[in-house]
Every structure is written in structure tokens, then in C-alpha cells.
Motif scaffolding. Structure first.
Motif, PDB file in Angstrom:
ATOM      1  N   GLY A   1       1.863 -95.620 -47.797  1.00  0.00           N
ATOM      2  CA  GLY A   1       0.410 -95.542 -47.768  1.00  0.00           C
ATOM      3  C   GLY A   1      -0.162 -94.216 -48.213  1.00  0.00           C
ATOM      4  O   GLY A   1      -1.377 -93.995 -48.105  1.00  0.00           O
ATOM      5  N   ALA A   2       0.685 -93.334 -48.758  1.00  0.00           N
ATOM      6  CA  ALA A   2       0.203 -92.007 -49.159  1.00  0.00           C
ATOM      7  C   ALA A   2      -0.630 -92.045 -50.427  1.00  0.00           C
ATOM      8  O   ALA A   2      -1.407 -91.122 -50.690  1.00  0.00           O
ATOM      9  CB  ALA A   2       1.382 -91.052 -49.341  1.00  0.00           C
ATOM     10  N   GLY A   3      -0.439 -93.095 -51.264  1.00  0.00           N
ATOM     11  CA  GLY A   3      -1.195 -93.184 -52.516  1.00  0.00           C
ATOM     12  C   GLY A   3      -0.340 -93.037 -53.751  1.00  0.00           C
ATOM     13  O   GLY A   3      -0.866 -92.936 -54.871  1.00  0.00           O
TER      14      GLY A   3
ATOM     15  N   ARG B   1     -12.369 -97.283 -50.133  1.00  0.00           N
ATOM     16  CA  ARG B   1     -11.678 -96.123 -49.579  1.00  0.00           C
ATOM     17  C   ARG B   1     -11.105 -95.255 -50.691  1.00  0.00           C
ATOM     18  O   ARG B   1     -10.636 -95.767 -51.704  1.00  0.00           O
ATOM     19  CB  ARG B   1     -10.529 -96.558 -48.654  1.00  0.00           C
ATOM     20  CG  ARG B   1     -10.973 -97.240 -47.387  1.00  0.00           C
ATOM     21  CD  ARG B   1      -9.771 -97.694 -46.567  1.00  0.00           C
ATOM     22  NE  ARG B   1      -8.854 -96.594 -46.286  1.00  0.00           N
ATOM     23  CZ  ARG B   1      -7.588 -96.541 -46.720  1.00  0.00           C
ATOM     24  NH1 ARG B   1      -7.112 -97.512 -47.481  1.00  0.00           N
ATOM     25  NH2 ARG B   1      -6.813 -95.504 -46.402  1.00  0.00           N
ATOM     26  N   GLU B   2     -11.118 -93.951 -50.480  1.00  0.00           N
ATOM     27  CA  GLU B   2     -10.471 -93.036 -51.408  1.00  0.00           C
ATOM     28  C   GLU B   2      -8.973 -93.063 -51.149  1.00  0.00           C
ATOM     29  O   GLU B   2      -8.502 -92.643 -50.095  1.00  0.00           O
ATOM     30  CB  GLU B   2     -11.012 -91.613 -51.240  1.00  0.00           C
ATOM     31  CG  GLU B   2     -12.380 -91.396 -51.845  1.00  0.00           C
ATOM     32  CD  GLU B   2     -12.772 -89.926 -51.871  1.00  0.00           C
ATOM     33  OE1 GLU B   2     -12.029 -89.096 -51.301  1.00  0.00           O
ATOM     34  OE2 GLU B   2     -13.821 -89.609 -52.459  1.00  0.00           O
ATOM     35  N   ILE B   3      -8.222 -93.555 -52.122  1.00  0.00           N
ATOM     36  CA  ILE B   3      -6.771 -93.630 -51.985  1.00  0.00           C
ATOM     37  C   ILE B   3      -6.101 -92.432 -52.651  1.00  0.00           C
ATOM     38  O   ILE B   3      -5.083 -91.928 -52.186  1.00  0.00           O
ATOM     39  CB  ILE B   3      -6.238 -94.941 -52.594  1.00  0.00           C
ATOM     40  CG1 ILE B   3      -7.000 -96.150 -52.028  1.00  0.00           C
ATOM     41  CG2 ILE B   3      -4.743 -95.084 -52.348  1.00  0.00           C
ATOM     42  CD1 ILE B   3      -6.881 -96.315 -50.530  1.00  0.00           C
ATOM     43  N   VAL B   4      -6.673 -91.971 -53.759  1.00  0.00           N
ATOM     44  CA  VAL B   4      -6.220 -90.759 -54.443  1.00  0.00           C
ATOM     45  C   VAL B   4      -7.389 -89.794 -54.457  1.00  0.00           C
ATOM     46  O   VAL B   4      -8.510 -90.182 -54.798  1.00  0.00           O
ATOM     47  CB  VAL B   4      -5.750 -91.071 -55.880  1.00  0.00           C
ATOM     48  CG1 VAL B   4      -5.438 -89.798 -56.640  1.00  0.00           C
ATOM     49  CG2 VAL B   4      -4.533 -91.996 -55.847  1.00  0.00           C
ATOM     50  N   ARG B   5      -7.126 -88.539 -54.098  1.00  0.00           N
ATOM     51  CA  ARG B   5      -8.233 -87.606 -53.887  1.00  0.00           C
ATOM     52  C   ARG B   5      -8.003 -86.290 -54.624  1.00  0.00           C
ATOM     53  O   ARG B   5      -7.120 -85.509 -54.257  1.00  0.00           O
ATOM     54  CB  ARG B   5      -8.371 -87.295 -52.385  1.00  0.00           C
ATOM     55  CG  ARG B   5      -8.456 -88.521 -51.498  1.00  0.00           C
ATOM     56  CD  ARG B   5      -8.488 -88.133 -50.049  1.00  0.00           C
ATOM     57  NE  ARG B   5      -8.496 -89.295 -49.173  1.00  0.00           N
ATOM     58  CZ  ARG B   5      -8.611 -89.251 -47.851  1.00  0.00           C
ATOM     59  NH1 ARG B   5      -8.720 -88.074 -47.252  1.00  0.00           N
ATOM     60  NH2 ARG B   5      -8.609 -90.358 -47.148  1.00  0.00           N
ATOM     61  N   GLY B   6      -8.770 -86.058 -55.655  1.00  0.00           N
ATOM     62  CA  GLY B   6      -8.792 -84.759 -56.318  1.00  0.00           C
ATOM     63  C   GLY B   6      -7.446 -84.278 -56.822  1.00  0.00           C
ATOM     64  O   GLY B   6      -7.100 -83.099 -56.680  1.00  0.00           O
TER      65      GLY B   6
ATOM     66  N   ILE C   1       5.009 -84.198 -53.815  1.00  0.00           N
ATOM     67  CA  ILE C   1       4.854 -84.864 -52.524  1.00  0.00           C
ATOM     68  C   ILE C   1       3.397 -85.253 -52.346  1.00  0.00           C
ATOM     69  O   ILE C   1       2.490 -84.417 -52.441  1.00  0.00           O
ATOM     70  CB  ILE C   1       5.298 -83.957 -51.364  1.00  0.00           C
ATOM     71  CG1 ILE C   1       6.786 -83.639 -51.488  1.00  0.00           C
ATOM     72  CG2 ILE C   1       5.026 -84.628 -50.030  1.00  0.00           C
ATOM     73  CD1 ILE C   1       7.341 -82.854 -50.313  1.00  0.00           C
ATOM     74  N   VAL C   2       3.179 -86.550 -52.115  1.00  0.00           N
ATOM     75  CA  VAL C   2       1.835 -87.092 -51.949  1.00  0.00           C
ATOM     76  C   VAL C   2       1.607 -87.385 -50.474  1.00  0.00           C
ATOM     77  O   VAL C   2       2.427 -88.038 -49.825  1.00  0.00           O
ATOM     78  CB  VAL C   2       1.643 -88.373 -52.780  1.00  0.00           C
ATOM     79  CG1 VAL C   2       0.205 -88.872 -52.671  1.00  0.00           C
ATOM     80  CG2 VAL C   2       2.012 -88.122 -54.244  1.00  0.00           C
ATOM     81  N   GLU C   3       0.492 -86.893 -49.950  1.00  0.00           N
ATOM     82  CA  GLU C   3       0.121 -87.122 -48.553  1.00  0.00           C
ATOM     83  C   GLU C   3      -1.368 -87.422 -48.491  1.00  0.00           C
ATOM     84  O   GLU C   3      -2.180 -86.629 -48.970  1.00  0.00           O
ATOM     85  CB  GLU C   3       0.440 -85.901 -47.690  1.00  0.00           C
ATOM     86  CG  GLU C   3       0.062 -86.081 -46.226  1.00  0.00           C
ATOM     87  CD  GLU C   3       0.236 -84.802 -45.418  1.00  0.00           C
ATOM     88  OE1 GLU C   3       0.355 -84.896 -44.190  1.00  0.00           O
ATOM     89  OE2 GLU C   3       0.235 -83.708 -46.019  1.00  0.00           O
ATOM     90  N   ALA C   4      -1.714 -88.583 -47.938  1.00  0.00           N
ATOM     91  CA  ALA C   4      -3.122 -88.976 -47.782  1.00  0.00           C
ATOM     92  C   ALA C   4      -3.899 -88.832 -49.082  1.00  0.00           C
ATOM     93  O   ALA C   4      -5.029 -88.351 -49.098  1.00  0.00           O
ATOM     94  CB  ALA C   4      -3.783 -88.149 -46.674  1.00  0.00           C
ATOM     95  N   GLY C   5      -3.264 -89.219 -50.192  1.00  0.00           N
ATOM     96  CA  GLY C   5      -3.956 -89.239 -51.483  1.00  0.00           C
ATOM     97  C   GLY C   5      -3.974 -87.934 -52.227  1.00  0.00           C
ATOM     98  O   GLY C   5      -4.497 -87.863 -53.348  1.00  0.00           O
ATOM     99  N   ARG C   6      -3.397 -86.884 -51.655  1.00  0.00           N
ATOM    100  CA  ARG C   6      -3.383 -85.581 -52.310  1.00  0.00           C
ATOM    101  C   ARG C   6      -1.949 -85.142 -52.581  1.00  0.00           C
ATOM    102  O   ARG C   6      -1.032 -85.506 -51.850  1.00  0.00           O
ATOM    103  CB  ARG C   6      -4.069 -84.527 -51.433  1.00  0.00           C
ATOM    104  CG  ARG C   6      -5.518 -84.837 -51.104  1.00  0.00           C
ATOM    105  CD  ARG C   6      -6.134 -83.698 -50.301  1.00  0.00           C
ATOM    106  NE  ARG C   6      -7.469 -84.017 -49.851  1.00  0.00           N
ATOM    107  CZ  ARG C   6      -8.565 -83.878 -50.587  1.00  0.00           C
ATOM    108  NH1 ARG C   6      -8.450 -83.384 -51.818  1.00  0.00           N
ATOM    109  NH2 ARG C   6      -9.754 -84.198 -50.119  1.00  0.00           N
ATOM    110  N   ILE C   7      -1.769 -84.326 -53.613  1.00  0.00           N
ATOM    111  CA  ILE C   7      -0.476 -83.702 -53.859  1.00  0.00           C
ATOM    112  C   ILE C   7      -0.428 -82.417 -53.049  1.00  0.00           C
ATOM    113  O   ILE C   7      -1.207 -81.489 -53.281  1.00  0.00           O
ATOM    114  CB  ILE C   7      -0.255 -83.435 -55.357  1.00  0.00           C
ATOM    115  CG1 ILE C   7      -0.097 -84.763 -56.109  1.00  0.00           C
ATOM    116  CG2 ILE C   7       0.988 -82.568 -55.568  1.00  0.00           C
ATOM    117  CD1 ILE C   7       0.100 -84.621 -57.592  1.00  0.00           C
ATOM    118  N   VAL C   8       0.492 -82.391 -52.083  1.00  0.00           N
ATOM    119  CA  VAL C   8       0.558 -81.244 -51.168  1.00  0.00           C
ATOM    120  C   VAL C   8       1.732 -80.326 -51.484  1.00  0.00           C
ATOM    121  O   VAL C   8       1.907 -79.296 -50.818  1.00  0.00           O
ATOM    122  CB  VAL C   8       0.636 -81.720 -49.707  1.00  0.00           C
ATOM    123  CG1 VAL C   8      -0.630 -82.468 -49.330  1.00  0.00           C
ATOM    124  CG2 VAL C   8       1.873 -82.602 -49.476  1.00  0.00           C
TER     125      VAL C   8
END
Length: 264
Positions: free
Chosen positions: A40-42, A17-22, A210-217
Motif C-alpha cells: 500500500g505504499a504506492g 486519495r493521494e497515492i503518490v505524493r510529490g 524506498i516508497v512510504e505513504a506515496g513518497r520516496i524516503v
């Protein structure tokens, strides 16, 4: 402020699974950067990639301008120190011995006097002098966290990475840890800290991501990042963000309905 880390297009996969994305990120000397986000955000995976312990699926991490993969383990141990959540020690070393482990990367490169000074300072900053002769395995969770932080401080690295260092601590020691983080940044170190307490992060961090679902939002100063709209969207709970505070730092409070039962 110069960059300690430059992260470009980072993706990490664990268990398929991709835990950290781009992720794109810069960590600077002289600042405290707080990584926040829901469970669980990564956040810890992202921190693990910065330590070099989590493999990179794609993208690039530069430490002091050099690809992280080109660092030897010995050089890496002198460049960055790491406090993990677990605070595990397999054998019943005393607390003093655990703190002394922080000087291991400097074996043959420092004098005994430098080692003793680093150890003594770390012990004082973490308030563990009364624990030194106790087995690490006999400590409470909060005591282990402080002893482990002392080991990190004794290492005296230009980059310090802390994964939930306040999780097991009482109010006083939470503040103590974050004051230490601020002092490290004031001395020119780069400090990255994973936190769940948004108000604590806002009080002590120069920037928050702020990290959400593997991305910095969201990334920026606490005042810029901690808006009610952003916090509600990421955490799924209505909040008030109080900005008229004595120290000027925002405080995040969940919105709670008033009880219908009046207290006597």
C-alpha cells in the motif's frame, strides 16, 4: 548513463486519495532501479504512472526528454514494455501466441526474421519452451508470470517496467528473472522493477528507492539505503542488515527471538 525517465513533483490520485505524493525520480539507461516498500505504499501506482496508465494529478513525467502525455500509444509501445502483477489473458491463447503478442508494436517495422529471433530468445531466457502449446489460462501462477515476461522480452524496448515479476516464482526462477533484468541493463536498457524481497533487490539492483505513504524516503545504492534504522522505520519491524556476505550485497533478516524450547 542517460535518463530514460525524469519525474518531477509527481502526484497521483486514485479514488479521491493521494497515492503518490510529490515524487522526484530519475530512471537511467543501463541500470536496474528497484522500487521497494510496504504493502500500500504506492509502488505499483508509481510504476503505473511511468507506464502512462495511471493519470497524473500534478507534476511531470518525461520519457526520453519528452512529456509522457505527448507520446502516441503506438510509439509508447515501442519505447517501453510492461509486466503487470495480474498476468491476465481473457481468451485461451497458447503460450506461443501470448509471447508473439510482444511483437505487435513492431508490425510493419520489423522483418519476420527479426520477429522470430526476438521470440526465440525470449522463450529461451524464460525457460518456457515446454509450455508453448498449452493454453495460457491453464498455467499455474508461476508459469503465467514467466510466459508474460517472455512477451515483454520479445517486445525489445529500451525501457522495461516490471511489477512484482518474482512474486509467484520459485527460488530458481526468481534468480533467473533478476539475472535477465541485469542483462537488460548491461545491454543499455532502463529497468524498473517493483519488489518485496529486500535482499533480492539488494543483490541485483544498481539503485533502490524506498516508497512510504506515496513518497520516496530513500534512494541510492542498496548499501546506502538498507540501513536497520530506515528499514525498521518504514516497515515497522526490527531487522538485522548483514553486510559481511559472500557476494558483498546486504541481506535483511527480521529480528526473531530465540525459542525457549530446545530442539532435541
Amino acid at each position: 548513463m542517460t535518463a530514460a525517465y525524469e519525474v518531477r513533483g509527481l502526484t497521483c490520485r486514485l479514488g479521491g486519495r493521494e497515492i503518490v505524493r510529490g515524487v522526484d525520480l530519475e530512471v537511467r539507461h543501463g541500470e536496474v532501479l528497484a522500487l521497494v516498500g510496504p504493502n500500500g505504499a504506492g509502488k505499483s501506482t508509481l510504476l503505473g504512472a511511468l507506464t502512462g496508465d495511471v493519470p497524473v494529478a500534478s507534476g511531470e513525467i518525461l520519457l526520453e526528454g519528452r512529456p509522457l502525455g505527448q507520446w502516441s500509444s503506438a510509439d509508447l509501445a515501442r519505447a517501453r514494455s510492461v509486466l503487470l502483477q495480474a498476468n491476465q489473458v481473457s481468451f485461451p491463447f497458447t503460450v506461443r501466441e501470448v509471447v508473439e503478442m510482444g511483437r505487435s508494436p513492431w508490425l510493419g517495422r520489423s522483418t519476420a526474421q527479426e520477429d522470430e529471433a526476438a521470440i526465440a530468445e525470449a522463450i529461451e531466457r524464460t525457460d518456457i519452451a515446454h509450455l508453448l502449446d498449452r493454453p495460457f489460462t491453464a498455467l499455474s501462477g508461476g508459469e503465467r508470470a514467466r510466459a508474460s515476461l517472455a512477451r515483454v522480452l520479445a517486445q525489445r524496448t529500451p525501457v522495461v517496467l516490471l511489477d512484482e515479476p518474482t512474486a509467484a516464482l520459485d527460488l530458481r526462477h526468481q534468480e533467473d528473472v533478476m539475472v535477465v533484468a541485469r542483462d537488460l541493463a548491461a545491454a543499455g536498457r532502463a529497468v524498473v522493477v517493483v519488489l518485496h524481497d529486500l535482499s533480492l533487490a539488494a543483490a541485483r539492483a544498481d539503485r533502490m528507492a524506498i516508497v512510504e505513504a506515496g513518497r520516496i524516503v530513500g534512494i541510492g545504492t542498496p548499501a546506502d539505503v538498507l540501513t536497520p534504522e530506515t528499514v525498521e522505520r518504514v516497515y515497522g519491524i526490527a531487522v538485522h542488515v548483514l553486510t559481511d556476505t559472500p557476494d558483498g550485497h546486504p541481506i535483511v533478516v527480521p529480528h526473531r527471538e530465540r525459542s525457549d524450547t530446545a530442539s532435541s
